[in-house]
Design a protein around this motif. Structure first.
Motif, PDB file in Angstrom:
ATOM      1  N   THR A 157      55.527  83.818  53.329  1.00 29.52           N
ATOM      2  CA  THR A 157      56.269  82.976  54.158  1.00 29.52           C
ATOM      3  C   THR A 157      55.368  82.327  55.088  1.00 29.52           C
ATOM      4  N   ALA A 158      55.687  81.533  56.095  1.00 30.63           N
ATOM      5  CA  ALA A 158      54.903  81.091  57.156  1.00 30.63           C
ATOM      6  C   ALA A 158      54.598  82.154  58.276  1.00 30.63           C
ATOM      7  N   ASP A 159      55.597  83.066  58.495  1.00 28.04           N
ATOM      8  CA  ASP A 159      55.506  84.118  59.448  1.00 28.04           C
ATOM      9  C   ASP A 159      54.388  85.032  58.777  1.00 28.04           C
ATOM     10  N   GLU A 160      54.631  85.294  57.711  1.00 30.55           N
ATOM     11  CA  GLU A 160      53.690  86.337  57.033  1.00 30.55           C
ATOM     12  C   GLU A 160      52.189  85.541  56.899  1.00 30.55           C
ATOM     13  N   LEU A 161      51.917  84.434  56.511  1.00 27.26           N
ATOM     14  CA  LEU A 161      50.692  83.885  56.489  1.00 27.26           C
ATOM     15  C   LEU A 161      50.034  83.849  57.797  1.00 27.26           C
ATOM     16  N   SER A 162      50.709  83.694  59.149  1.00 25.97           N
ATOM     17  CA  SER A 162      50.253  83.416  60.580  1.00 25.97           C
ATOM     18  C   SER A 162      49.603  84.904  60.990  1.00 25.97           C
ATOM     19  N   ALA A 163      50.105  85.766  60.321  1.00 25.32           N
ATOM     20  CA  ALA A 163      49.570  87.344  60.570  1.00 25.32           C
ATOM     21  C   ALA A 163      48.315  87.603  59.842  1.00 25.32           C
ATOM     22  N   VAL A 164      47.973  86.935  58.873  1.00 27.84           N
ATOM     23  CA  VAL A 164      46.900  87.163  58.071  1.00 27.84           C
ATOM     24  C   VAL A 164      45.536  86.566  59.064  1.00 27.84           C
ATOM     25  N   GLN A 165      44.690  87.504  59.623  1.00 30.44           N
ATOM     26  CA  GLN A 165      43.607  87.289  60.650  1.00 30.44           C
ATOM     27  C   GLN A 165      42.361  87.681  60.022  1.00 30.44           C
ATOM     28  N   GLY A 166      41.487  87.078  60.177  1.00 29.97           N
ATOM     29  CA  GLY A 166      39.959  87.485  59.727  1.00 29.97           C
ATOM     30  C   GLY A 166      39.103  88.026  60.953  1.00 29.97           C
ATOM     31  N   ARG A 167      37.927  88.624  60.440  1.00 33.87           N
ATOM     32  CA  ARG A 167      37.307  89.501  61.413  1.00 33.87           C
ATOM     33  C   ARG A 167      37.022  88.421  62.488  1.00 33.87           C
ATOM     34  N   ILE A 168      36.903  89.008  63.592  1.00 36.90           N
ATOM     35  CA  ILE A 168      36.253  88.041  64.935  1.00 36.90           C
ATOM     36  C   ILE A 168      34.797  88.677  65.369  1.00 36.90           C
ATOM     37  N   TRP A 169      34.450  88.017  66.400  1.00 39.16           N
ATOM     38  CA  TRP A 169      33.000  88.339  66.714  1.00 39.16           C
ATOM     39  C   TRP A 169      32.883  89.990  67.378  1.00 39.16           C
ATOM     40  N   GLU A 170      34.167  90.303  67.984  1.00 34.59           N
ATOM     41  CA  GLU A 170      34.215  91.398  68.729  1.00 34.59           C
ATOM     42  C   GLU A 170      34.388  92.705  67.689  1.00 34.59           C
ATOM     43  N   ASP A 171      34.732  92.565  66.532  1.00 33.18           N
ATOM     44  CA  ASP A 171      35.012  93.437  65.570  1.00 33.18           C
ATOM     45  C   ASP A 171      33.823  94.024  64.902  1.00 33.18           C
ATOM     46  N   ILE A 172      32.629  93.540  65.181  1.00 28.35           N
ATOM     47  CA  ILE A 172      31.419  93.796  64.780  1.00 28.35           C
ATOM     48  C   ILE A 172      30.340  94.348  65.719  1.00 28.35           C
ATOM     49  N   ASP A 173      29.918  95.465  65.442  1.00 31.01           N
ATOM     50  CA  ASP A 173      28.836  95.925  66.369  1.00 31.01           C
ATOM     51  C   ASP A 173      27.506  95.046  66.263  1.00 31.01           C
ATOM     52  N   THR A 209      32.436  72.388  57.231  1.00 34.20           N
ATOM     53  CA  THR A 209      33.790  72.439  57.364  1.00 34.20           C
ATOM     54  C   THR A 209      34.516  73.098  56.439  1.00 34.20           C
ATOM     55  N   LYS A 210      33.954  74.208  55.907  1.00 36.74           N
ATOM     56  CA  LYS A 210      34.404  75.124  54.597  1.00 36.74           C
ATOM     57  C   LYS A 210      35.710  75.829  55.418  1.00 36.74           C
ATOM     58  N   ARG A 211      35.396  76.380  56.494  1.00 35.82           N
ATOM     59  CA  ARG A 211      36.613  77.154  56.938  1.00 35.82           C
ATOM     60  C   ARG A 211      36.893  76.770  58.456  1.00 35.82           C
ATOM     61  N   GLY A 212      38.166  76.453  58.848  1.00 35.05           N
ATOM     62  CA  GLY A 212      38.493  75.926  60.143  1.00 35.05           C
ATOM     63  C   GLY A 212      38.702  76.982  60.991  1.00 35.05           C
ATOM     64  N   GLU A 213      39.946  77.726  60.984  1.00 35.86           N
ATOM     65  CA  GLU A 213      40.541  78.763  61.954  1.00 35.86           C
ATOM     66  C   GLU A 213      40.241  80.187  61.239  1.00 35.86           C
ATOM     67  N   ASP A 214      40.555  81.242  61.760  1.00 33.60           N
ATOM     68  CA  ASP A 214      40.159  82.631  61.206  1.00 33.60           C
ATOM     69  C   ASP A 214      41.722  82.927  60.840  1.00 33.60           C
ATOM     70  N   ARG A 215      42.735  82.274  60.921  1.00 38.41           N
ATOM     71  CA  ARG A 215      44.058  82.464  60.552  1.00 38.41           C
ATOM     72  C   ARG A 215      44.242  81.849  59.040  1.00 38.41           C
ATOM     73  N   ALA A 216      45.003  82.541  58.428  1.00 36.39           N
ATOM     74  CA  ALA A 216      45.448  81.919  56.940  1.00 36.39           C
ATOM     75  C   ALA A 216      46.222  80.623  57.320  1.00 36.39           C
ATOM     76  N   SER A 217      47.148  80.639  58.308  1.00 36.05           N
ATOM     77  CA  SER A 217      48.012  79.457  58.403  1.00 36.05           C
ATOM     78  C   SER A 217      47.307  78.143  59.027  1.00 36.05           C
ATOM     79  N   ASP A 218      45.973  78.185  59.459  1.00 35.46           N
ATOM     80  CA  ASP A 218      45.112  77.463  59.886  1.00 35.46           C
ATOM     81  C   ASP A 218      43.815  77.163  59.094  1.00 35.46           C
ATOM     82  N   TYR A 219      43.938  77.737  57.980  1.00 40.32           N
ATOM     83  CA  TYR A 219      42.850  77.775  57.078  1.00 40.32           C
ATOM     84  C   TYR A 219      42.072  76.384  56.847  1.00 40.32           C
TER      85      TYR A 219
END
Length: 501
Positions: free
Chosen positions: A484-500, A387-397
Motif C-alpha cells: 500500500t502507499a503507507d507501506e511503501l513510504s516506510a521502505v527506507q534505504g541506507r543513509i550517510w549516517e548509517d555507515i562508519d 538520474t538512476k535513483r532519486g530519493e531514498d524512499r520507495a515512495s519517491d524512487y
C-alpha cells in the motif's frame, strides 16, 4: 485572361520558364566546376598511404565510374580564404585542417539529384542479402557518392579520432578474426520489414556477403566468460559443472557472444511507434541539434545509424537450439546498470538479476535447451547514472526521473524484440524479467511467453528493497505482495549516517 501557350501572355510565360532553366543550367555548370576544384584541392593536401584504398573504390562498376566527383557539395568556412581558386588556407582552422588531412571546406549535406551522387540500392525487407544490398555510411571522399545511410556511433568516434589525429583517414578496415563464431539464420523474419526495423539482419555477414564492395577475409572464432559470483553459484550448488556449459569449479562458462549495433529503418521504426515518418525525422533532427540534416533534406535516405548504445547477446548451449521450437528457452533481457553490473552497488537488483538470469540460462542449456541473456545499453532508465535513483524512499524512487523527463522510465522497449526475430526465436518458455514493458513488447510482436520468473527474495540485497518494492508497486510482475502507499513510504534505504566513515 490569357491562357498558357496562347497570345502574348503565354509567350511571356514560356520565356520566363526558359530563362529559369537556363539559370539552373548555368548554376549546375558552376557547381560541377567547383566540384572539380575542390576535388583537386582535396587530393593535393590529403595524406597518401601506399597501398591504401577504400574497398568500394576498387569495385565500382565501369558504368558508374564516369563523372563522379570525390566530394559532395561543400561550403567554405575558412576566414580570409580567397574565392579566386587559391589553394593555400590562411585561417587557423584551415591550417589545422590541412595538417589533419582535411580540406578547409566542410561537407554540409548531399541531395537526391546532386550530380555524381548515386547511392547503392537498399531494399529493406528483401528475402536475401543480395536483394537487400549493403548499408553504406562511410564519409570517405571515395565512398560518399555511394552512401545510402546516415549517422552512427562508430562514425562519430571515427570522426573524433580523425580530428585528434589518432587514425589515418585512408585506413582500410581489416576484417581478420571478425567472422561470426556460429551460423545464425537466415530466418523468414529477416525478410519481413515489420519484424526487424532496429538492426541490420545481414550486418554480421556484410564483409563476406558484399564482397563486390569489400575485400573478402578469412576468419576464425573466439569464445568465453566468467563472473566472480558464479564461483559462489557452484559452491552453493545453484550451478553444477558439466564440462560443457559450466566448465569447472570456478564457474567459468562456455558462451557464444553476438554484438549488435543499431540500424534504424525509419519507415519501420515510425510504424512500430505509430507515428508519421516525417514526425520521427523532425524529432531526430531537432533532438540531435541538427547533427543529422540529411534526415530532413534527403527523403530517399531511409536507414539511420543512431548514436546510441547497442546490445550484446550471450547464448549458453547450442545456438541452433534458440530457434528450435522443440527445445526449451530461458531468456533474460537486461538493461545496463554500470553502478551495479560493473561496480557491484547494492542499491538496486540489477546485478543480482543478471547473475540469476545467467544461472537459469546455464541450467536450461544443461537440460538440453537453450539459455540466452541479452544486454542492452540503456543506463539509468535511459537517462544515465545521475538520474538512476532519486530519493531514498520507495515512495519517491522515481521522482528524479519524473522531474527531468516527466515519466518514471525513459526506456522504450518497442524495438527490443527485433533481436529475438534475428535469432529466430519463436517462443520463450521462461522469461527472467519482471518488467511489463518488456513482456508487452515481446508478446506484441507475436512471440508467446509461457512463464515469467521473478527474482528470488534471497537474492535481493537489503538496500535494494527501495528499488524493487517501488517497481512492484508501479506495476512490475510479482506473485507476491503489492504494498500500500503507507507501506511503501516506510521502505527506507541506507543513509550517510548509517555507515562508519
Amino acid at each position: 485572361m490569357a491562357t498558357p501557350g496562347s497570345g502574348t501572355g503565354g509567350e511571356a510565360g514560356i520565356a520566363d520558364v526558359l530563362q529559369a532553366l537556363k539559370a539552373i543550367q548555368e548554376s549546375q555548370s558552376r557547381l560541377e566546376t567547383e566540384f572539380e576544384s575542390v576535388s583537386r584541392r582535396l587530393d593535393a593536401i590529403a595524406p597518401t598511404v601506399p597501398g591504401a584504398s577504400s574497398g568500394l573504390e576498387k569495385k565500382t562498376p565501369p558504368q558508374l565510374a564516369t563523372r563522379i566527383p570525390t566530394t559532395p557539395t561543400q561550403i567554405s568556412l575558412g576566414a580570409g580564404e580567397s574565392d579566386a581558386g587559391s589553394t593555400t588556407p590562411t585561417s587557423k582552422e584551415a591550417v589545422q585542417a590541412q595538417t589533419s588531412g582535411f580540406t578547409s571546406r566542410i561537407i554540409l549535406t548531399t541531395y537526391p539529384k546532386q550530380t555524381g551522387i548515386d547511392p547503392l540500392p537498399l531494399r529493406w525487407g528483401a528475402p536475401d542479402a543480395t536483394g537487400r544490398g549493403p548499408v553504406v555510411v562511410s564519409r570517405s571522399s571515395s565512398t560518399i557518392r555511394r552512401r545510402n545511410a546516415h549517422g552512427g556511433s562508430y562514425s562519430i568516434y571515427f570522426a573524433l579520432a580523425l580530428a585528434s589525429k589518432q587514425l589515418n583517414a585512408n585506413h582500410r578496415p581489416d576484417f581478420t578474426n571478425t567472422e561470426p563464431a556460429v551460423n545464425i539464420g537466415p530466418f523468414p523474419q529477416w525478410g519481413d520489414k515489420k519484424k526487424i526495423v532496429a538492426m541490420d539482419p545481414w550486418g554480421h555477414l556484410a564483409p563476406w556477403l558484399f564482397s563486390d564492395v569489400m575485400e573478402k577475409e578469412n576468419s576464425k572464432r573466439r569464445p568465453a566468460g566468467c563472473l566472480p559470483e558464479l564461483e559462489e553459484s557452484v559452491r552453493s550448488g545453484r550451478l553444477v559443472p558439466d564440462g560443457k556449459v559450466c566448465l569447472n569449479e570456478m564457474g567459468e562458462l562456455a558462451v557464444t557472444k553476438f554484438a549488435v549495433e543499431p540500424v534504424w529503418y525509419l519507415p519501420g521504426v515510425a510504424e512500430r511507434f505509430g507515428i508519421d515518418e516525417g514526425v520521427l525525422r523532425r524529432s531526430l533532427f531537432e533532438h540531435t541539434g541538427g547533427s543529422y540534416p540529411e534526415l530532413i533534406t534527403r527523403g530517399d535516405i531511409k536507414v539511420f545509424l543512431p548514436p546510441i548504445g547497442g546490445l550484446t547477446v550471450y547464448c549458453f548451449g547450442d545456438p541452433a537450439k534458440m530457434s528450435d521450437e522443440k527445445c526449451r528457452l530461458a531468456l533474460r533481457v537486461h538493461d545496463e546498470c554500470n553502478g551495479s553490473d560493473v561496480f557491484g552497488s547494492d542499491i538496486c537488483t540489477c546485478r543480482p538479476y543478471l547473475i540469476f538470469g545467467i544461472e537459469e540460462a546455464v541450467k536450461e542449456a544443461q537440460n538440453g535447451g537453450s539459455g540466452v541473456v541479452i544486454y542492452f545499453r540503456k543506463e539509468g532508465r535511459a537517462l544515465g547514472e545521475v538520474t538512476k535513483r532519486g530519493e531514498d524512499r520507495a515512495s519517491d524512487y522515481f521522482k528524479r526521473t519524473e522531474n527531468i523527463a516527466g515519466v518514471k522510465d525513459m526506456r522504450f522497449q518497442a524495438l527490443m524484440p527485433d533481436i529475438l526475430h534475428w535469432l529466430g526465436i519463436k517462443k520463450i518458455d521462461r522469461m527472467l524479467s519482471m518488467s511489463n514493458m518488456k513482456y508487452d513488447a515481446i508478446v506484441g510482436q507475436g512471440i508467446p511467453i509461457h512463464e515469467r520468473v521473478e527474482l528470488p527474495e534471497d537474492l535481493i540485497p537489503a538496500d535494494s528493497r527501495v528499488e524493487i518494492d517501488a517497481k512492484i508497486t508501479a506495476g512490475y510482475f510479482t506473485t507476491g505482495h503489492r504494498m500500500t502507499a503507507d507501506e511503501l513510504s516506510a521502505v527506507q534505504g541506507r543513509i550517510w549516517e548509517d555507515i562508519d566513515h
